[in-house]
Design a protein around this motif. Structure first.
Motif, PDB file in Angstrom:
ATOM      1  N   PRO A  35       0.829  -1.215   0.000  1.00 24.93           N
ATOM      2  CA  PRO A  35       0.000   0.000   0.000  1.00 24.93           C
ATOM      3  C   PRO A  35       0.858   1.258   0.000  1.00 24.93           C
ATOM      4  CG  PRO A  35       0.020  -1.002   2.188  1.00 24.93           C
ATOM      5  CD  PRO A  35       0.705  -1.975   1.264  1.00 24.93           C
ATOM      6  N   THR A  36       0.540   2.153  -0.919  1.00 23.39           N
ATOM      7  CA  THR A  36       1.391   3.315  -1.149  1.00 23.39           C
ATOM      8  C   THR A  36       0.549   4.573  -1.272  1.00 23.39           C
ATOM      9  OG1 THR A  36       2.936   1.904  -2.385  1.00 23.39           O
ATOM     10  CG2 THR A  36       3.168   4.297  -2.640  1.00 23.39           C
ATOM     11  N   PHE A  83      -4.575  -4.202   3.054  1.00 22.10           N
ATOM     12  CA  PHE A  83      -3.421  -4.846   2.435  1.00 22.10           C
ATOM     13  C   PHE A  83      -2.645  -5.747   3.389  1.00 22.10           C
ATOM     14  CE2 PHE A  83      -4.314  -1.498  -0.539  1.00 22.10           C
ATOM     15  CZ  PHE A  83      -3.819  -1.917  -1.757  1.00 22.10           C
ATOM     16  N   GLY A  84      -2.850  -5.546   4.695  1.00 25.95           N
ATOM     17  CA  GLY A  84      -2.105  -6.331   5.655  1.00 25.95           C
ATOM     18  C   GLY A  84      -0.645  -5.942   5.767  1.00 25.95           C
ATOM     19  N   LEU A 142      -3.482  10.723  -2.560  1.00 30.46           N
ATOM     20  CA  LEU A 142      -3.316  10.135  -3.881  1.00 30.46           C
ATOM     21  C   LEU A 142      -2.980   8.657  -3.747  1.00 30.46           C
ATOM     22  CD1 LEU A 142      -1.735  13.218  -3.995  1.00 30.46           C
ATOM     23  CD2 LEU A 142      -2.025  12.656  -6.394  1.00 30.46           C
ATOM     24  N   LEU A 143      -3.786   7.823  -4.384  1.00 32.40           N
ATOM     25  CA  LEU A 143      -3.567   6.382  -4.358  1.00 32.40           C
ATOM     26  C   LEU A 143      -4.249   5.774  -5.567  1.00 32.40           C
ATOM     27  CD1 LEU A 143      -5.981   4.615  -1.834  1.00 32.40           C
ATOM     28  CD2 LEU A 143      -6.329   6.916  -2.711  1.00 32.40           C
ATOM     29  N   ARG A 159      -8.296  -4.799  -3.132  1.00 31.03           N
ATOM     30  CA  ARG A 159      -7.702  -4.238  -1.911  1.00 31.03           C
ATOM     31  C   ARG A 159      -7.863  -2.719  -1.862  1.00 31.03           C
ATOM     32  NH1 ARG A 159      -4.085  -8.638  -3.054  1.00 31.03           N
ATOM     33  NH2 ARG A 159      -2.907  -7.356  -4.533  1.00 31.03           N
ATOM     34  N   THR A 160      -7.704  -2.075  -3.003  1.00 27.90           N
ATOM     35  CA  THR A 160      -7.837  -0.616  -3.046  1.00 27.90           C
ATOM     36  C   THR A 160      -9.276  -0.193  -2.767  1.00 27.90           C
ATOM     37  OG1 THR A 160      -6.022  -0.487  -4.645  1.00 27.90           O
ATOM     38  CG2 THR A 160      -7.450   1.438  -4.468  1.00 27.90           C
ATOM     39  N   ALA A 161     -10.228  -0.951  -3.292  1.00 25.77           N
ATOM     40  CA  ALA A 161     -11.639  -0.662  -3.006  1.00 25.77           C
ATOM     41  C   ALA A 161     -11.944  -0.822  -1.526  1.00 25.77           C
ATOM     42  CB  ALA A 161     -12.533  -1.581  -3.833  1.00 25.77           C
ATOM     43  N   LEU A 162     -11.439  -1.884  -0.922  1.00 25.60           N
ATOM     44  CA  LEU A 162     -11.671  -2.102   0.505  1.00 25.60           C
ATOM     45  C   LEU A 162     -11.058  -0.969   1.323  1.00 25.60           C
ATOM     46  CD1 LEU A 162     -12.667  -3.706   2.901  1.00 25.60           C
ATOM     47  CD2 LEU A 162     -10.589  -5.125   2.751  1.00 25.60           C
ATOM     48  N   ALA A 163      -9.850  -0.542   0.945  1.00 22.97           N
ATOM     49  CA  ALA A 163      -9.214   0.563   1.666  1.00 22.97           C
ATOM     50  C   ALA A 163     -10.085   1.816   1.615  1.00 22.97           C
ATOM     51  CB  ALA A 163      -7.837   0.850   1.076  1.00 22.97           C
ATOM     52  N   GLN A 164     -10.675   2.104   0.449  1.00 22.25           N
ATOM     53  CA  GLN A 164     -11.524   3.286   0.346  1.00 22.25           C
ATOM     54  C   GLN A 164     -12.788   3.143   1.190  1.00 22.25           C
ATOM     55  OE1 GLN A 164     -12.126   4.974  -3.625  1.00 22.25           O
ATOM     56  NE2 GLN A 164     -10.370   3.830  -4.370  1.00 22.25           N
TER      57      GLN A 164
END
Length: 463
Positions: free
Chosen positions: A196-197, A386-387, A416-417, A440-445
């Protein structure tokens, strides 16, 4: 609230992936290059209509495609949350870069194609994949919560890749479209798959078209070669002065001593990500790969006009031209740097050649705040999704709207991601997205929006 909210959001996101693939396939099928000389304008309008459909289905209010001053269409929508809740704006774009030579692709560029666990197609990552990650996050939130935890707004512009300023002009005309407390720009990605960045630095950019002329017309190389001043040779000599032997960009008057203080970029990983050939080393100047990528200027010749090899003739060139793209760190004035580049090109052209150097595009850099509550919430959300701990990086590309929005909404935190990572090969042939990265990006949002709404604790558990 019963149960583990984070786990329920994760389950909803996972369950939504098949539908996301279908929706992404429809979007990739739109040849939405915002340049009518390359693709029909109807393709961009078709993409905008699909985005309107998707956002209405998610449950946003007031969704519409607004005409921007550059002729593109930006899709916007906004829906209220609880009284006093933060206002969050999700940004992406539905236009794409051209496919260039379709024959160079190993898959049909306008057909989403699954191969070796990845989804291929133009825009599958940049930026239609990013858009679908946001759509999936909103679907999961609506399914699990039945209501919005925060005020949610979406802006999906239609000409970002053309740098024509359509969305920026629209935002300046109607600043209420972008009013928010936190702005999530989904148009970047991770430094490696599964890591994750958050991008905290964007370089400014400015391109210059330089034309060199030495004679009224080309001259036979047998009769005049040697004494006749070759415009192409003069141009090549000029371009060679933009870098020294170590690869450092050396534009007169432009500082090239900066150092990057974020996460390093290992040379071995850069070699792999950039697909360097055996025996070719990364350029580091007197610093590091990260220094040259994000903390120092970089001048790159991105186009050259001269006689193509297929039409070779025994003639001395009378005229040649090139486009030089300049990238500068966010704390450097991009317009001033572009001016220095113009002067450098004129000053260093030999033979007394006639030189016309003129700016053709400009975008200012950006540096994000990292000390606010939204940044902290996103760090927690990405760690859960992302763990792994979040890392920060710079971005060699520029997103002009980021700078404009920082001016228009100065109180907002800008994050920004995105779903992109090195194997995505954005802007190149065989662009693709890893569906796991999209998930993973959707879950983070989704977790981020729930956290900002006060529904998750500091460790990502139910409050």
């Amino acid at each position: 609230m019963s149960g583990d909210l984070a786990a329920r959001l994760a389950a909803a996101v996972e369950a939504g992936m098949p539908r996301v693939r279908d929706d992404l396939a429809r979007l990739v099928g739109c040849r939405s290059v915002a340049n009518p000389a390359i693709e029909p304008v109807e393709e961009c309008r078709r993409a905008a209509s699909l985005v309107v459909e998707l956002l209405k289905e998610v449950g946003l209010d007031g969704v519409e495609a607004l005409p921007a001053p550059d002729g593109s269409q930006a899709v916007v929508g906004r829906t209220a949350g609880p009284v006093g809740a933060p206002r969050v704006l999700l940004y992406s774009h539905h236009d794409v870069v051209p496919v260039a030579d379709p024959g160079a692709w190993t898959v049909p560029p306008w057909v989403l194609t699954e191969r070796d666990g990845r989804w291929y197609g133009r825009g599958s990552a940049d930026c239609k994949g990013n858009l679908m990650a946001s759509v999936l996050a909103l679907r999961a939130l609506r399914e699990v919560l039945g209501a919005w935890p925060v005020e949610v707004a979406v802006v999906c512009e239609g000409s970002e890749e053309q740098s024509s300023g359509g969305m920026e002009a629209l935002a300046r005309q109607s600043p209420e479209l972008v009013d928010c407390d936190a702005l999530l720009i989904a148009d970047t990605g991770n430094v490696e798959l599964g890591l994750p960045t958050l991008t905290t630095s964007l370089r400014g950019t400015g391109s210059v078209l330089v034309t060199v002329r030495t004679m009224e017309h080309a001259a036979h190389s047998g009769m005049f070669g040697g004494a006749a001043p070759d415009a192409l040779q003069a141009l090549v000599a000029t371009l060679a002065t933009l870098r020294d032997d170590t690869g450092e960009t050396t534009v007169d008057g432009l500082d090239h001593s900066g150092t990057w203080d974020g996460n390093p970029f290992e040379e071995s990983r850069f070699r792999q990500d950039a697909a360097l050939l055996d025996g070719v080393d990364p350029l580091t100047g007197d610093g590091t790969v990260a220094d040259l990528l994000w903390a120092r200027p970089a001048a790159t010749v991105i186009a050259l006009d001269a006689t193509p090899v297929s039409q070779v003739a025994a003639a001395v060139h009378a005229e040649a031209r090139a486009v030089v793209n300049l990238r500068v760190p966010p704390d450097v004035d991009a317009a001033e740097a572009q001016r220095l580049l113009v002067e450098h090109l004129v000053r260093h052209t030999p033979y007394g050649a006639h030189v016309d150097a003129r700016p053709v595009s400009l975008g200012h850099g950006f540096r994000a705040r990292t000390d606010g509550p939204a940044y902290a919430a996103m760090g927690r959300a990405m760690h859960t999704a992302f763990g792994r701990d979040v890392v920060t990086t710079g971005q060699g590309g520029s997103i002009p709207l980021a700078t404009a929005l920082a001016e228009l909404v100065p109180h907002a935190e800008i994050l920004l991601l995105g779903v992109e990572e090195p194997a995505s090969r954005i802007h190149a042939v065989d662009e693709s997205v890893d569906p796991g990265e999209l998930q993973r990006t959707a879950l983070a949002q989704a977790l981020f929006l729930a956290d900002l709404g006060g529904l998750l604790g500091a460790e990502g558990a139910d409050a």
